[in-house]
Scaffold this motif. Structure first.
Motif, short mmCIF file in Angstrom:
data_model
loop_
_atom_site.label_atom_id
_atom_site.label_comp_id
_atom_site.label_asym_id
_atom_site.label_seq_id
_atom_site.Cartn_x
_atom_site.Cartn_y
_atom_site.Cartn_z
N GLU A 1 55.98 51.34 42.94
CA GLU A 1 56.02 49.97 43.44
C GLU A 1 54.61 49.40 43.56
N ASP A 2 54.52 48.10 43.48
CA ASP A 2 53.24 47.38 43.59
C ASP A 2 52.19 48.02 42.69
N ALA A 3 52.52 48.12 41.42
CA ALA A 3 51.65 48.77 40.44
C ALA A 3 50.64 47.80 39.86
N VAL A 4 49.58 48.38 39.31
CA VAL A 4 48.55 47.62 38.60
C VAL A 4 48.38 48.26 37.23
N VAL A 5 48.51 47.45 36.18
CA VAL A 5 48.29 47.91 34.81
C VAL A 5 47.20 47.04 34.22
N ILE A 6 46.12 47.68 33.75
CA ILE A 6 44.98 46.96 33.20
C ILE A 6 44.94 47.20 31.69
N VAL A 7 44.95 46.12 30.94
CA VAL A 7 44.97 46.17 29.48
C VAL A 7 43.64 45.69 28.96
N ARG A 8 43.06 46.48 28.07
CA ARG A 8 41.83 46.06 27.38
C ARG A 8 42.09 46.19 25.88
N GLY A 9 41.99 45.08 25.18
CA GLY A 9 42.31 45.11 23.75
C GLY A 9 43.78 45.44 23.56
N ASP A 10 44.06 46.43 22.72
CA ASP A 10 45.45 46.80 22.46
C ASP A 10 45.87 48.04 23.22
N ARG A 11 45.06 48.44 24.23
CA ARG A 11 45.31 49.69 24.95
C ARG A 11 45.47 49.46 26.45
N ILE A 12 46.18 50.38 27.08
CA ILE A 12 46.25 50.41 28.53
C ILE A 12 45.04 51.20 29.04
N GLU A 13 44.20 50.54 29.81
CA GLU A 13 42.99 51.19 30.31
C GLU A 13 43.25 51.95 31.61
N HIS A 14 44.08 51.38 32.48
CA HIS A 14 44.44 52.03 33.74
C HIS A 14 45.87 51.63 34.08
N ALA A 15 46.59 52.53 34.75
CA ALA A 15 47.94 52.23 35.23
C ALA A 15 48.23 53.10 36.44
N GLY A 16 48.76 52.48 37.48
CA GLY A 16 49.11 53.24 38.68
C GLY A 16 49.36 52.32 39.84
N SER A 17 49.46 52.90 41.03
CA SER A 17 49.68 52.11 42.22
C SER A 17 48.43 51.31 42.55
N ARG A 18 48.59 50.24 43.29
CA ARG A 18 47.45 49.42 43.66
C ARG A 18 46.44 50.23 44.47
N ALA A 19 46.91 51.23 45.20
CA ALA A 19 46.00 52.08 45.97
C ALA A 19 45.08 52.90 45.07
N ASP A 20 45.61 53.27 43.89
CA ASP A 20 44.82 54.08 42.95
C ASP A 20 44.09 53.24 41.92
N VAL A 21 44.65 52.08 41.60
CA VAL A 21 44.06 51.21 40.57
C VAL A 21 43.89 49.83 41.18
N PRO A 22 42.77 49.54 41.77
CA PRO A 22 42.58 48.22 42.37
C PRO A 22 42.46 47.13 41.31
N VAL A 23 42.88 45.95 41.66
CA VAL A 23 42.73 44.80 40.76
C VAL A 23 41.23 44.56 40.57
#
Length: 454
Positions: free
Chosen positions: A64-86
C-alpha cells in the motif's frame, strides 16, 4: 515454407523451463524501526507514480502507498513510501487510491494477415504489453512483427513461433504438415534459420474429425528444436499425448487435459518435470458463452475486438440458439468440465499456470480476451486474483526467456505498467477498469481502433 516466414529478431528463449515459484514477502517491525532513513533520490528526468497499491506480478503481497520511479524505459525504484521516498524534481503523478499492476503477458494469440495493427492496438488499449504468437504467422504477419520489434508499428512486445506443425491433413489446416521425420527436422531447421522464438505443434483430433500428428514426427520436431536451443509449446487435448510429449522433451503446453481426470501419477510427473500450462479456458467456453450471455454484444471492448462478420453472426438470435443446441457444443461442455478440474488440480499441486487467451480464435476478442481469461481462471478454475495476476505476470514472462525484464514491477524491470481505478484483488474483473497504461516509460494514448476497411 520460405514465403511464410521471414527473419525475426531473436528473443532470448527459455530453454530449460522450471516450475515458477511465487515470491514471499516478510517484514519485522522492530528491524524496520531501527533501519536508517533511505537516501534522497535525484528525480530529475523521472516519472514518479506515488500512492497506489502495488501488485507486483510475482504473487507477493500488495504494497500500500507505494512509490514507483521510472527513468527512461526502466523502473529505477519500487517499494513502499517508507523505503522509496518521492524524489525532488521530475514529474510526480499522485495516484492515491488506485492500483498498479505490470503490463499483462498473454502467451496465446493468433494474428490474421492484414489485421495486425488493429489487433495490437486493441491489446495496448487493454494493457496487454507482451504477447506470444502461436503458429499462425502467414502472409505479411512476419514482416509486420519485424516492424513492430523495430518500433515502426505500435505493438506489444512480441514472441513468435512463426508457422506451427500439425498432421498433413490435421487440425488446424494450413500449417506445416511434415509426412516424415526428416521432413519435420528440415522444417525445424528452416524455422531456426528464421530465428523464431519457439516451435508450436498442434496435437489434437478436433472432435475426432482429423488425424493427429504422429508420435514419431512429434519426437523428431522436439529433438531437432532442442538441437537448436529452441523451446517447444504443444497444443494438447488427450492425457496420453502429454505423457508422450514429455518423454520427447516438451515442457510447455497450451490448453490442458480434456478427455479425463488425471491421477496422482500424472500430478507427480508434472511436479517432477516442471510442466507449465496456459489453458485458454475463456476460448474453450466461447462456443456457448456468448449465446448464454448476449449482454456481451453491448460490451464496447468485446464488440471492438472481433471481426464485424463474426459479430453480425452473433447478433442473430437463431445463430445463438444453434450454438447452444449443437452436438459439438455438448461435447465441448464435457471437455470443459475436465479441463477446469485439471487446471484447479494443477494449481493446487504447484504446477505453473500462465495466462494464454487464444485471442483471435473463435469469438475471443483481442484485449478483451486476456481479461476474460483472468476472470475465467478465478471463477471457473479456482485461482485467487493474486495467483492469476502472477499467471499474467512473472510466471508468463518466465515462459518466454531465461531472465525476463518484464512481467513484474521491480528495480531494473521494463516500465510496462497498468494503473487501475479499482482493486483487482477484490474482484478480478477490475483489471478492465484501466485508468492509464505505460509502455516502456511512456503513457499511451488509449482508444479502441476501428476495424480496418478493405
Amino acid at each position: 515454407m520460405t514465403d511464410q516466414v521471414t527473419h525475426w529478431v531473436r528473443r532470448r528463449p527459455r530453454r530449460h523451463p522450471v516450475l515458477f515459484r511465487l515470491l514471499a514477502v516478510a517484514s519485522v517491525a522492530a528491524l524496520a524501526a531501527c533501519a536508517p532513513s533511505p537516501p534522497a533520490i535525484d528525480g530529475t528526468g523521472t516519472i514518479t507514480i506515488a500512492g497506489a497499491t502495488l501488485i507486483d506480478g510475482t504473487g507477493a503481497s500488495p504494497i500500500e502507498d507505494a512509490v514507483v520511479i521510472v527513468r527512461g524505459d526502466r523502473i529505477e525504484h519500487a517499494g513502499s513510501r517508507a523505503d522509496v521516498p518521492v524524489p525532488e524534481g521530475g514529474e510526480v503523478v499522485d495516484v492515491t487510491g488506485k492500483f498498479l499492476i505490470p503490463g499483462l503477458v498473454d502467451l496465446h494469440n493468433h494474428y490474421r494477415d492484414g489485421l495486425e495493427e488493429w489487433s495490437w492496438a486493441l491489446q495496448l488499449h487493454a494493457g496487454v504489453l507482451t504477447v506470444r504468437s502461436l503458429g499462425s504467422d502467414h502472409g505479411q504477419t512476419p514482416a509486420m512483427i519485424a516492424e513492430a520489434r523495430a518500433g515502426i508499428v505500435p505493438a506489444p512486445r512480441i514472441f513468435t513461433a512463426g508457422v506451427g506443425f500439425t498432421h498433413p491433413e490435421g487440425f488446424p489446416p494450413g500449417k506445416l504438415g511434415p509426412a516424415t521425420e526428416e521432413e519435420a527436422r528440415a522444417m525445424v531447421r528452416e524455422l531456426a534459420a528464421q530465428e523464431v522464438d519457439l516451435i508450436k505443434m498442434w496435437v489434437d483430433t478436433f472432435l475426432d474429425t482429423r488425424p493427429k500428428i504422429g508420435p514419431e514426427i512429434r519426437a523428431a520436431i522436439a529433438d531437432e528444436a532442442a538441437r537448436h536451443g529452441i523451446p517447444v509449446a504443444a497444443h494438447v487435448f488427450f492425457e496420453n499425448d502429454v505423457w508422450q510429449l514429455v518423454d520427447a522433451g516438451v515442457r510447455s503446453f497450451v490448453h490442458g487435459v480434456r478427455d479425463q481426470e488425471v491421477d496422482d501419477e500424472f500430478v507427480a510427473m508434472v511436479q517432477e518435470k516442471g510442466l507449465s500450462f496456459a489453458p485458454a479456458l475463456g476460448q474453450a467456453k466461447t462456443f456457448w458463452w456468448v449465446a448464454e450471455h448476449p449482454e456481451l454484444l453491448d460490451d464496447e471492448e468485446f464488440r471492438a475486438g472481433i471481426q464485424p462478420a463474426a459479430f453480425e453472426r452473433l447478433l442473430d438470435p437463431a445463430n445463438r440458439v444453434a450454438m447452444l443446441e449443437s452436438e459439438s457444443t455438448a461435447r465441448r461442455r464435457v471437455a470443459y468440465d475436465y479441463v477446469t478440474k485439471f487446471v484447479r488440480r494443477m494449481n493446487e499441486a504447484g504446477a505453473t499456470i500462465t495466462v494464454g487467451s487464444d485471442s483471435g480464435a473463435g469469438n475471443i476478442a483481442y484485449g478483451w480476451g486476456t481479461h476474460h481469461e483472468l476472470e475465467t481462471l478465478v471463477e471457473d478454475a479456482g485461482l485467487t486474483p493474486l495467483e492469476t495476476l502472477a499467471a499474467a505476470g512473472a510466471a508468463a514472462a518466465a515462459e518466454l526467456t531465461d531472465d525476463p525484464d518484464f512481467g513484474s514491477i521491480a528495480e531494473g524491470m521494463a516500465a510496462d505498467l497498468v494503473l487501475l481505478s479499482a482493486d483487482p484483488l477484490a474482484d478480478i474483473r477490475n483489471t478492465r477498469r484501466i485508468d492509464r497504461v505505460m509502455q516502456a516509460g511512456v503513457w499511451l494514448e488509449r482508444g479502441l481502433p476501428e476495424f480496418p476497411q478493405p
